[in-house]
Scaffold this active site. Structure first.
Site, PDB file in Angstrom:
ATOM      1  CD  GLU A   8      -5.620 -42.081  -8.765  1.00  0.00           C
ATOM      2  OE1 GLU A   8      -5.553 -40.997  -8.149  1.00  0.00           O
ATOM      3  OE2 GLU A   8      -4.951 -43.085  -8.453  1.00  0.00           O
ATOM      4  NE  ARG A  66     -13.398 -41.928  -3.955  1.00  0.00           N
ATOM      5  CZ  ARG A  66     -14.436 -41.670  -3.169  1.00  0.00           C
ATOM      6  NH1 ARG A  66     -15.542 -42.366  -3.318  1.00  0.00           N
ATOM      7  NH2 ARG A  66     -14.381 -40.726  -2.254  1.00  0.00           N
ATOM      8  CE1 TYR A  68     -10.333 -37.776  -5.360  1.00  0.00           C
ATOM      9  CE2 TYR A  68     -11.375 -39.605  -6.490  1.00  0.00           C
ATOM     10  CZ  TYR A  68     -10.235 -38.936  -6.094  1.00  0.00           C
ATOM     11  OH  TYR A  68      -8.994 -39.433  -6.448  1.00  0.00           O
ATOM     12  CG  ASP A  70      -7.483 -34.002  -5.051  1.00  0.00           C
ATOM     13  OD1 ASP A  70      -7.271 -33.544  -3.913  1.00  0.00           O
ATOM     14  OD2 ASP A  70      -6.596 -34.539  -5.737  1.00  0.00           O
ATOM     15  CD  GLU A  75      -7.884 -37.456  -8.517  1.00  0.00           C
ATOM     16  OE1 GLU A  75      -7.200 -38.495  -8.495  1.00  0.00           O
ATOM     17  OE2 GLU A  75      -7.574 -36.418  -7.893  1.00  0.00           O
ATOM     18  CD1 TRP A 435     -10.277 -47.079  -3.946  1.00  0.00           C
ATOM     19  CD2 TRP A 435     -11.058 -47.856  -5.886  1.00  0.00           C
ATOM     20  NE1 TRP A 435     -10.419 -46.001  -4.791  1.00  0.00           N
ATOM     21  CE2 TRP A 435     -10.885 -46.449  -5.989  1.00  0.00           C
ATOM     22  CE3 TRP A 435     -11.534 -48.558  -6.992  1.00  0.00           C
ATOM     23  CZ2 TRP A 435     -11.181 -45.754  -7.155  1.00  0.00           C
ATOM     24  CZ3 TRP A 435     -11.823 -47.855  -8.161  1.00  0.00           C
ATOM     25  CH2 TRP A 435     -11.655 -46.477  -8.238  1.00  0.00           C
TER      26      TRP A 435
END
Length: 475
Positions: A8, A66, A68, A70, A75, A435
């Site tokens: 990540e 993914r 998004y 944050d 992220e 997930w």
């Protein structure tokens, strides 16, 4: 590698002076909206994921990963990868998604995304988190965890991204920091912000290992090791070393082959001491009262990995050979690692600049250059100005991240998830994508508990099931 791994990455955002008049969170939101609404890179969430992730905050991508928002940052979470080359490719795909968005939005000359971990102006830090799937029966005794912490504290000698200066964050008990000798340059961006060795509450107590056991898979078979200590790497070579050596050590852990009597007296302090040591001796204190150098620690882990893991597959053999090459070069010829180890590359660039401009480490100019090293735009980022040696260059140039922005890994459940993303992208129907599961509405779920399975057939059959049409579900 043969281990499910994901990474990540949180990105900083740099804006020109004319753009600074607007809120710093505007461009991350604009890019997120462009990717899902215009570029159609994925499907946006229709539901709350938690109180900080409302509908529309992000979603899953066509590559199975993914993206998004944050805390104001973009992220990007890579899809689950089984092999080291795949993991590095899909991590780089996050850079490509952001770069291409700024080009399409005609903002590349005014806005940049940077893949680093510190904000020199506010002192804030943002993360690069690693996730490793492990066998549930792996023994996490105090001595095993202590040995793992020793590896993680010392690996920064080749994984650190380098930084100018220092930070003195408050510890969890909020004791004021003691006055310290100024640090000109250090190995790691995250080291100063790690205040605990193992802890669960991430936001206010950054630990080397996050203790939250959330496998995102069958909990009876697996656990997920979530690491917070790593820097974001610009060099694919460094990224491969970071992930590959850690995966190898976890294999030693599962085989109960970790070295003995290699537990640090204080893992947090050792992490910081190694990062800040300008002599590069990197001497640390062990729990048994002895001292040892970080290089010697890494050689011990390497030798055990060489003994127990070699000839498993070509990728593992590449890793073991590269690991030894890097440890030898750090000690004998660091310039061989320019373009390969980020802190060495950055320090070399900054020292050349200081010599040409006749300035010292305390010049504010260097903090700006520190940030520009991490600019993911190849026409502007200082990392891309370096020409590495042949060995490093061959690895760094072996990736095709453009393809990886829309095509998932074929050998993990990211493949099945990506099929669901593509399906719902073209239909006005309710869905929930996670997930480890997908849902056609709030009642009809397909659980995908094994990350090693692709689930292509299962997903296709699940999506093809006839369902009653409810026009009120999604307007």
């Amino acid at each position: 590698m043969d281990r499910i791994v994901g990474i990540e990455t949180e990105y900083g955002c740099l804006m020109s002076s004319e753009e600074l008049r607007c809120n710093s969170e505007v461009w991350p939101a604009k890019v997120k909206n462009y990717l899902f609404n215009k570029a159609r890179a994925g499907t946006i969430d229709l539901h709350y994921r938690d109180y900080e992730e409302p509908p529309g905050n992000g979603g899953f991508l066509l590559n199975g990963g993914r993206l998004y928002l944050d805390m104001g940052h973009i992220e990007y979470a890579s899809p689950e990868c089984l092999h080291l080359h795949d993991l590095v490719t899909y991590e780089m795909a996050g850079d490509e998604l952001l770069r291409s968005s700024l080009v399409a939005l005609e903002a590349s000359d005014r806005v940049s995304f940077i893949k680093n971990n510190v904000d020199h102006h506010t002192g804030a830090t943002f993360g690069c988190h690693e996730n490793y799937l492990m066998k549930r029966e792996a023994q996490f005794t105090p001595s095993v965890l202590g040995t793992l912490l020793t590896f993680l504290a010392t690996r920064q000698i080749f994984t650190g991204a380098g930084r100018v200066g220092q930070a003195n964050p408050l510890a969890f008990d909020f004791e004021p920091p003691q006055a310290e000798t100024p640090v000109a340059f250090q190995l790691s961006q995250r080291a100063d912000h790690i205040v605990n060795d193992i802890y669960q509450w991430v936001q206010f107590n950054r630990a080397i290992i996050n203790a939250r056991d959330e496998p995102l898979a069958d909990y009876r078979k697996y656990r997920r090791l979530h690491l917070l200590i790593g820097d974001s790497n610009m060099s694919p070579f460094a990224n491969a070393l970071k992930i590959g050596t850690t995966a190898a050590v976890l294999s030693l852990l599962e085989q109960r082959q970790l070295p003995r009597n290699l537990v640090l007296n204080d893992a947090v302090r050792s992490t910081r001491d190694i990062s800040r040591d300008p002599t590069r001796k990197w001497i640390i204190d062990l729990e048994n009262g002895k001292t040892i150098g970080a290089l010697d620690v890494q050689w011990q882990f390497h030798d055990l990995a060489q003994r127990h893991l070699r000839e498993r597959d070509p990728e593992t053999d590449w890793l073991l050979e590269t690991w030894s090459f890097v440890l030898e070069s750090i000690e004998q010829n660091p310039q061989a690692l320019i373009g390969g180890v980020d802190w060495i590359t950055k320090k070399w660039l900054l020292e050349a600049f200081m010599a040409s401009e006749k300035i010292g480490w305390d010049d504010p100019w260097l903090q700006s250059l520190d940030l520009e090293y991490h600019n993911i735009d190849p026409t502007r980022g200082l990392f891309f100005s370096v020409t590495p040696g042949k060995r490093v260059a061959e690895w760094n140039n072996s990736f095709q991240p453009v393809t990886a922005t829309r095509v998932p890994p074929a050998n993990t459940r990211a493949s099945g998830r990506a099929r669901a993303v593509a399906y719902f992208q073209n239909r006005q129907q309710p869905y929930v994508i996670n997930w480890d599961s997908i849902a056609h509405d709030s009642r009809d779920f397909l659980v995908m508990g094994d990350p090693f399975e692709a689930y292509n057939d299962e997903v296709d059959k699940f999506l093809a099931k006839p369902r009653p049409v409810n026009h009120e579900d999604h307007e």
